[in-house]
Write a protein that holds these residues in place. Structure first.
Motif, PDB file in Angstrom:
ATOM      1  N   ALA A 246       0.820  -1.205   0.000  1.00 39.21           N
ATOM      2  CA  ALA A 246       0.000   0.000   0.000  1.00 39.21           C
ATOM      3  C   ALA A 246       0.860   1.264   0.000  1.00 39.21           C
ATOM      4  O   ALA A 246       0.567   2.234  -0.703  1.00 39.21           O
ATOM      5  CB  ALA A 246      -0.926   0.001   1.219  1.00 39.21           C
ATOM      6  N   VAL A 247       1.923   1.270   0.792  1.00 43.98           N
ATOM      7  CA  VAL A 247       2.767   2.460   0.911  1.00 43.98           C
ATOM      8  C   VAL A 247       3.743   2.576  -0.254  1.00 43.98           C
ATOM      9  O   VAL A 247       3.892   3.639  -0.867  1.00 43.98           O
ATOM     10  CB  VAL A 247       3.527   2.449   2.260  1.00 43.98           C
ATOM     11  N   VAL A 248       4.430   1.470  -0.590  1.00 46.78           N
ATOM     12  CA  VAL A 248       5.484   1.519  -1.604  1.00 46.78           C
ATOM     13  C   VAL A 248       4.917   1.536  -3.023  1.00 46.78           C
ATOM     14  O   VAL A 248       5.370   2.303  -3.877  1.00 46.78           O
ATOM     15  CB  VAL A 248       6.444   0.316  -1.441  1.00 46.78           C
ATOM     16  N   VAL A 249       3.892   0.711  -3.287  1.00 47.71           N
ATOM     17  CA  VAL A 249       3.367   0.580  -4.650  1.00 47.71           C
ATOM     18  C   VAL A 249       2.213   1.545  -4.910  1.00 47.71           C
ATOM     19  O   VAL A 249       2.177   2.227  -5.941  1.00 47.71           O
ATOM     20  CB  VAL A 249       2.918  -0.866  -4.921  1.00 47.71           C
ATOM     21  N   LEU A 250       1.265   1.626  -3.963  1.00 47.13           N
ATOM     22  CA  LEU A 250       0.089   2.463  -4.184  1.00 47.13           C
ATOM     23  C   LEU A 250       0.266   3.891  -3.686  1.00 47.13           C
ATOM     24  O   LEU A 250      -0.576   4.752  -3.952  1.00 47.13           O
ATOM     25  CB  LEU A 250      -1.140   1.832  -3.497  1.00 47.13           C
ATOM     26  N   GLY A 251       1.333   4.155  -2.937  1.00 45.14           N
ATOM     27  CA  GLY A 251       1.600   5.513  -2.477  1.00 45.14           C
ATOM     28  C   GLY A 251       0.672   6.006  -1.382  1.00 45.14           C
ATOM     29  O   GLY A 251       0.476   7.219  -1.227  1.00 45.14           O
ATOM     30  N   GLU A 252       0.079   5.077  -0.611  1.00 43.08           N
ATOM     31  CA  GLU A 252      -0.818   5.496   0.473  1.00 43.08           C
ATOM     32  C   GLU A 252      -0.010   6.018   1.660  1.00 43.08           C
ATOM     33  O   GLU A 252       1.150   5.656   1.857  1.00 43.08           O
ATOM     34  CB  GLU A 252      -1.716   4.329   0.896  1.00 43.08           C
ATOM     35  N   GLN A 253      -0.643   6.886   2.448  1.00 51.53           N
ATOM     36  CA  GLN A 253       0.046   7.543   3.565  1.00 51.53           C
ATOM     37  C   GLN A 253      -0.090   6.726   4.843  1.00 51.53           C
ATOM     38  O   GLN A 253      -1.179   6.269   5.191  1.00 51.53           O
ATOM     39  CB  GLN A 253      -0.524   8.947   3.783  1.00 51.53           C
ATOM     40  N   PHE A 254       1.029   6.558   5.531  1.00 58.75           N
ATOM     41  CA  PHE A 254       1.055   5.848   6.814  1.00 58.75           C
ATOM     42  C   PHE A 254       0.917   6.875   7.931  1.00 58.75           C
ATOM     43  O   PHE A 254       1.743   7.771   8.064  1.00 58.75           O
ATOM     44  CB  PHE A 254       2.367   5.076   6.956  1.00 58.75           C
ATOM     45  N   THR A 255      -0.148   6.770   8.740  1.00 59.79           N
ATOM     46  CA  THR A 255      -0.450   7.764   9.770  1.00 59.79           C
ATOM     47  C   THR A 255      -0.218   7.189  11.163  1.00 59.79           C
ATOM     48  O   THR A 255      -0.048   5.972  11.328  1.00 59.79           O
ATOM     49  CB  THR A 255      -1.918   8.218   9.658  1.00 59.79           C
TER      50      THR A 255
END
Length: 280
Positions: A246-255
């Motif tokens: 999710a973070v590396v491939v889809l660019g989602e933000q880790f909160t």
């Protein structure tokens, strides 16, 4: 479980481009094309008993239809990162099911670990509700519905473990799954034209060969060696790989909310798997 987690991100990409029943149906049909000759070569002609076939049919209903419906519908409303965290409640649900249905005895630490997993999901869901993120909250709840289906599949598979060879069991489950999904996919058959795009077709093939072939083979083989409750605990590894994708491939933000959820899930896994005293 690492492969299952990685497929959360892949499923989200597919769900944005194709109807949900079609994704699941094509995934199962592709898996059957691989598993049928593999079963014949490795295990010969095996005819499962009627009771085993009924079990495999129920596994298809819960582990394929309900799980995929909840997961893919939920991922249209929530992020792959949060969807992976919600899937991490699977150990808790499996633990409860193992105790209530399979009569497996769970210690205090296993119950505490299951409770931590539940709290981890509650944290991210309540945070979303408090922030007005109704779409994410509903998406998370839909994914949790998929968790319930996957937990039923785990328990049914444990009851069947050792009765049917691994590859044959995997084939029959995918065959039953395809039979259930074909009627649901017919209204959207025209959407298959989108698979002319090589990237989308490649994602579907990867999704099928990992989630419906390799994961099943590893899971059935593993269930021959460990109790269902223990197998369920290792599903906590799922959100880690889901988060990486999710973070590396889809660019989602880790909160920070995700960080707290991961902390609780990690504590759950550590608590459940830490070696006990006085046992050799």
């Amino acid at each position: 479980m690492v492969l299952v987690g990685a497929n959360v991100g892949v499923a989200k990409l597919l769900a944005e481009a194709l109807p949900i029943p079609m994704i699941a149906c094509l995934r199962c049909l592709l898996a059957c094309l691989v598993l049928w000759p593999l079963a014949r070569v490795m295990e010969g002609r095996v005819r499962p008993r009627p009771a085993a076939l009924r079990n495999l049919g129920l596994q298809a209903l819960f582990g394929t239809v309900l799980y995929n419906a909840g997961l893919l519908a939920g991922l249209r409303l929530t992020t792959a990162l949060e969807g992976g965290l919600v899937l991490a409640t699977l150990p808790a649900v499996v633990a409860f099911g193992s105790a209530l249905w399979l009569r497996e005895r769970l210690g205090a630490r296993q119950w505490a670990a299951a409770a931590l997993a539940v709290v981890g999901m509650a944290v991210i869901t309540i945070a979303r509700l408090g922030a007005g993120g109704g779409g994410h909250a509903l998406g998370n709840l839909l994914v949790f519905g998929g968790v319930m289906g996957e937990a039923a599949y785990v328990l049914l598979a444990k009851r069947l473990a050792g009765q049917v060879p691994v590859v044959t069991a995997s084939f029959w489950m995918q065959a039953f799954s395809a039979a259930l999904l074909v009627p649901l996919s017919l209204p959207w058959v025209g959407a298959a034209a989108a698979l002319a795009e090589p990237r989308l077709a490649g994602l579907l093939v990867f999704h099928s060969l990992t989630a419906s072939v390799l994961c099943l083979l590893l899971w059935y083989a593993g269930l021959r060696q460990v109790p269902a409750g223990t197998a369920g605990i290792f599903t906590t590894l799922l959100p880690a790989s889901a988060a990486v994708v999710a973070v590396v491939v889809l660019g989602e933000q880790f909160t920070p909310v995700h960080g707290l959820g991961f902390l609780l899930m990690g504590a759950s896994l550590l608590l459940a798997t830490w070696p006990g005293r006085g046992r050799g």
